[in-house]
Design a protein around this motif. Structure first.
Motif, PDB file in Angstrom:
ATOM      1  N   CYS A  94      -9.424  11.479   7.428  1.00 51.20           N
ATOM      2  CA  CYS A  94      -8.984  10.093   7.607  1.00 51.20           C
ATOM      3  C   CYS A  94      -7.926   9.992   8.698  1.00 51.20           C
ATOM      4  N   LEU A  95      -6.991  10.939   8.707  1.00 51.83           N
ATOM      5  CA  LEU A  95      -5.951  10.945   9.734  1.00 51.83           C
ATOM      6  C   LEU A  95      -6.560  11.194  11.113  1.00 51.83           C
ATOM      7  N   GLN A  96      -7.521  12.095  11.176  1.00 49.13           N
ATOM      8  CA  GLN A  96      -8.192  12.370  12.450  1.00 49.13           C
ATOM      9  C   GLN A  96      -8.938  11.145  12.962  1.00 49.13           C
ATOM     10  N   VAL A  97      -9.555  10.395  12.048  1.00 47.18           N
ATOM     11  CA  VAL A  97     -10.279   9.173  12.436  1.00 47.18           C
ATOM     12  C   VAL A  97      -9.320   8.142  13.008  1.00 47.18           C
ATOM     13  N   VAL A  98      -8.173   7.958  12.362  1.00 49.77           N
ATOM     14  CA  VAL A  98      -7.192   6.973  12.835  1.00 49.77           C
ATOM     15  C   VAL A  98      -6.631   7.374  14.196  1.00 49.77           C
ATOM     16  N   VAL A  99      -6.243   8.639  14.322  1.00 51.80           N
ATOM     17  CA  VAL A  99      -5.720   9.129  15.602  1.00 51.80           C
ATOM     18  C   VAL A  99      -6.790   9.016  16.692  1.00 51.80           C
ATOM     19  N   ILE A 112       0.835  -1.209   0.000  1.00 49.69           N
ATOM     20  CA  ILE A 112       0.000   0.000   0.000  1.00 49.69           C
ATOM     21  C   ILE A 112       0.866   1.254   0.000  1.00 49.69           C
ATOM     22  N   LYS A 113       1.957   1.217   0.733  1.00 49.17           N
ATOM     23  CA  LYS A 113       2.841   2.381   0.806  1.00 49.17           C
ATOM     24  C   LYS A 113       3.569   2.622  -0.511  1.00 49.17           C
ATOM     25  N   MET A 114       3.974   1.529  -1.190  1.00 52.22           N
ATOM     26  CA  MET A 114       4.793   1.640  -2.395  1.00 52.22           C
ATOM     27  C   MET A 114       3.992   1.949  -3.651  1.00 52.22           C
ATOM     28  N   ASP A 115       2.726   1.521  -3.694  1.00 51.96           N
ATOM     29  CA  ASP A 115       1.926   1.681  -4.906  1.00 51.96           C
ATOM     30  C   ASP A 115       1.016   2.901  -4.789  1.00 51.96           C
ATOM     31  N   SER A 116       1.231   3.880  -5.637  1.00 43.98           N
ATOM     32  CA  SER A 116       0.461   5.130  -5.580  1.00 43.98           C
ATOM     33  C   SER A 116      -1.015   4.920  -5.913  1.00 43.98           C
ATOM     34  N   HIS A 117      -1.337   3.843  -6.667  1.00 46.95           N
ATOM     35  CA  HIS A 117      -2.734   3.570  -7.007  1.00 46.95           C
ATOM     36  C   HIS A 117      -3.561   3.204  -5.767  1.00 46.95           C
ATOM     37  N   LEU A 118      -2.872   2.817  -4.692  1.00 46.03           N
ATOM     38  CA  LEU A 118      -3.563   2.400  -3.466  1.00 46.03           C
ATOM     39  C   LEU A 118      -3.579   3.507  -2.409  1.00 46.03           C
ATOM     40  N   HIS A 119      -3.215   4.718  -2.810  1.00 51.06           N
ATOM     41  CA  HIS A 119      -3.228   5.836  -1.867  1.00 51.06           C
ATOM     42  C   HIS A 119      -4.614   6.465  -1.827  1.00 51.06           C
ATOM     43  N   THR A 120      -5.582   5.677  -1.355  1.00 52.78           N
ATOM     44  CA  THR A 120      -6.969   6.118  -1.226  1.00 52.78           C
ATOM     45  C   THR A 120      -7.410   5.888   0.214  1.00 52.78           C
ATOM     46  N   PRO A 121      -8.514   6.506   0.638  1.00 56.69           N
ATOM     47  CA  PRO A 121      -8.962   6.332   2.032  1.00 56.69           C
ATOM     48  C   PRO A 121      -9.146   4.873   2.444  1.00 56.69           C
ATOM     49  N   MET A 122      -9.726   4.045   1.561  1.00 55.79           N
ATOM     50  CA  MET A 122      -9.968   2.647   1.918  1.00 55.79           C
ATOM     51  C   MET A 122      -8.668   1.928   2.267  1.00 55.79           C
ATOM     52  N   TYR A 123      -7.637   2.125   1.452  1.00 55.24           N
ATOM     53  CA  TYR A 123      -6.364   1.448   1.689  1.00 55.24           C
ATOM     54  C   TYR A 123      -5.550   2.136   2.786  1.00 55.24           C
ATOM     55  N   PHE A 124      -5.830   3.401   3.024  1.00 56.62           N
ATOM     56  CA  PHE A 124      -5.217   4.088   4.167  1.00 56.62           C
ATOM     57  C   PHE A 124      -5.670   3.415   5.462  1.00 56.62           C
ATOM     58  N   PHE A 125      -6.980   3.169   5.567  1.00 59.44           N
ATOM     59  CA  PHE A 125      -7.502   2.479   6.746  1.00 59.44           C
ATOM     60  C   PHE A 125      -7.009   1.034   6.807  1.00 59.44           C
ATOM     61  N   LEU A 126      -6.940   0.374   5.656  1.00 57.48           N
ATOM     62  CA  LEU A 126      -6.466  -1.007   5.615  1.00 57.48           C
ATOM     63  C   LEU A 126      -5.011  -1.096   6.054  1.00 57.48           C
ATOM     64  N   ASN A 127      -4.212  -0.113   5.672  1.00 58.04           N
ATOM     65  CA  ASN A 127      -2.824  -0.021   6.095  1.00 58.04           C
ATOM     66  C   ASN A 127      -2.730   0.037   7.624  1.00 58.04           C
ATOM     67  N   ILE A 141      -5.697  -4.760  -5.391  1.00 57.29           N
ATOM     68  CA  ILE A 141      -4.547  -5.363  -4.702  1.00 57.29           C
ATOM     69  C   ILE A 141      -3.798  -6.297  -5.645  1.00 57.29           C
ATOM     70  N   LYS A 142      -4.552  -7.099  -6.410  1.00 58.60           N
ATOM     71  CA  LYS A 142      -3.918  -8.020  -7.363  1.00 58.60           C
ATOM     72  C   LYS A 142      -3.146  -7.260  -8.434  1.00 58.60           C
ATOM     73  N   ASP A 143      -3.737  -6.178  -8.924  1.00 58.12           N
ATOM     74  CA  ASP A 143      -3.041  -5.366  -9.932  1.00 58.12           C
ATOM     75  C   ASP A 143      -1.770  -4.746  -9.353  1.00 58.12           C
ATOM     76  N   ALA A 144      -1.851  -4.299  -8.090  1.00 56.41           N
ATOM     77  CA  ALA A 144      -0.679  -3.715  -7.446  1.00 56.41           C
ATOM     78  C   ALA A 144       0.425  -4.760  -7.275  1.00 56.41           C
ATOM     79  N   LEU A 145       0.030  -5.997  -6.943  1.00 59.56           N
ATOM     80  CA  LEU A 145       1.006  -7.086  -6.826  1.00 59.56           C
ATOM     81  C   LEU A 145       1.674  -7.372  -8.171  1.00 59.56           C
TER      82      LEU A 145
END
Length: 311
Positions: free
Chosen positions: A142-147, A50-65, A298-302
């Motif tokens: 999103c950051l506020q929710v995680v914190v 998730i960190k390395m692939d820019s396509h996954l820099h979305t709120p859903m994958y931020f929370f998944l991270n 995720i499969k495409d990122a892999l």
């Protein structure tokens, strides 16, 4: 009465662990070690992807991270001690060590509850409010929710820790479990645990029932919205993005509900102990798979990562 003492007579506890199954000690150790190593590898792999692939820099994958990181910490609060105890004749843990183990176990568990709720809201915003999704799920929000999830989880656990440290233990000191869980500690206490029981019930309502209610309401809106989608392909894609999260929620809440609602009789302790393995060790290992197996992004990122490595 023991409740009037100023000091705890018991300075350490004995964790029975899986001594009920002496013939399977080696096999259980190998299985649990394998599960723990897979938990570390799969969650770290998901975080890295998730960190390395820019396509996954979305709120859903931020929370998944963040969920993957919490799962690593959650499993690590109990698994290392459990594994080391397989080959210890005296499976002991100090009173303070026991209290701190429960504190971190509870903190990461409550944080996971909050994150799972946030992910349900994210899916609601993505499917039910697609035009406003970017504005609703902004990076700052999103950051506020995680914190906020971390602060809430650790605060709830800290309140329990403070109450736990007020209890007195004057024997016996044997915990029929593989980690220090609050129900077993309350059974061993010679203090009045009524206040702690009430407090735990209040925290359960605040965290578990509130989280489940928010998730159910979100999915109620989701189902209605998805059924209105005319395209079968779009409807299937929407269901797939929700199915992974719903599976993770069902496993986490289902197993923990089974453990903490089960009567604390001697005959049920072995079953409760085995069920505890599911939500403390197995589910943190399964979550990366649950979110990855049917996830095209995720499969495409892999695939992109593999091409980058081999090229």
């Amino acid at each position: 009465m023991a409740g009037g003492r100023n000091n705890t007579a018991v300075s350490k506890f004995i964790l029975l662990g899986f001594s009920d199954f002496p013939k399977f000690k080696i096999a259980l150790f190998v299985v649990f070690l394998g599960i723990y190593l897979l938990t570390m590898a799969w969650n770290l792999g998901l975080i890295t992807l998730i960190k390395m692939d820019s396509h996954l820099h979305t709120p859903m994958y931020f929370f998944l991270n963040k969920l993957a990181f919490v799962d690593i910490c959650y499993a690590s609060s109990t698994a290392p001690k459990m594994l080391s105890d397989f080959f210890q004749e005296q499976k002991s843990i100090s009173f303070m060590g026991c209290a701190m183990q429960y504190f971190f176990f509870s903190s990461f568990g409550l944080t996971e509850c909050c994150l799972l709720t946030a992910m349900a809201y994210d899916r609601y915003a993505a499917i039910c409010r697609p035009l406003l999704y970017t504005a609703i799920m902004s990076p700052t929000f999103c950051l506020q929710v995680v914190v906020g999830s971390c602060i809430t989880g650790f605060s709830g656990s800290f309140i329990q820790l403070c109450a736990l440290l007020q209890l007195h233990f004057c024997g016996p000191n044997v915990i029929n479990h593989f980690f220090c869980d609050l129900p077993q500690l309350m059974i061993l206490s010679c203090s009045d645990t009524y206040f702690l029981q009430v407090m735990v019930s209040v925290l359960t309502v605040i965290f578990a029932l509130t989280s489940v209610l928010v998730i159910m309401i979100s999915y109620g809106y989701l189902v209605v919205t998805i059924l209105k989608i005319t395209s079968a392909e779009s409807r299937s894609k929407a269901f797939n993005t929700c199915a992974s999260h719903l599976t993770a929620v069902t496993l986490f809440y289902g197993s923990s509900t089974f453990v903490y609602s089960w009567p604390s009789s001697d005959g049920s302790l072995s079953q409760s102990k085995l069920a505890s393995i599911l939500y403390t060790v197995v589910i943190p290992m399964l979550n990366p798979l649950i979110y990855s197996l049917r996830n095209k992004e995720i499969k495409d990122a892999l695939d992109r990562w593999k091409k980058r490595i081999f090229s």
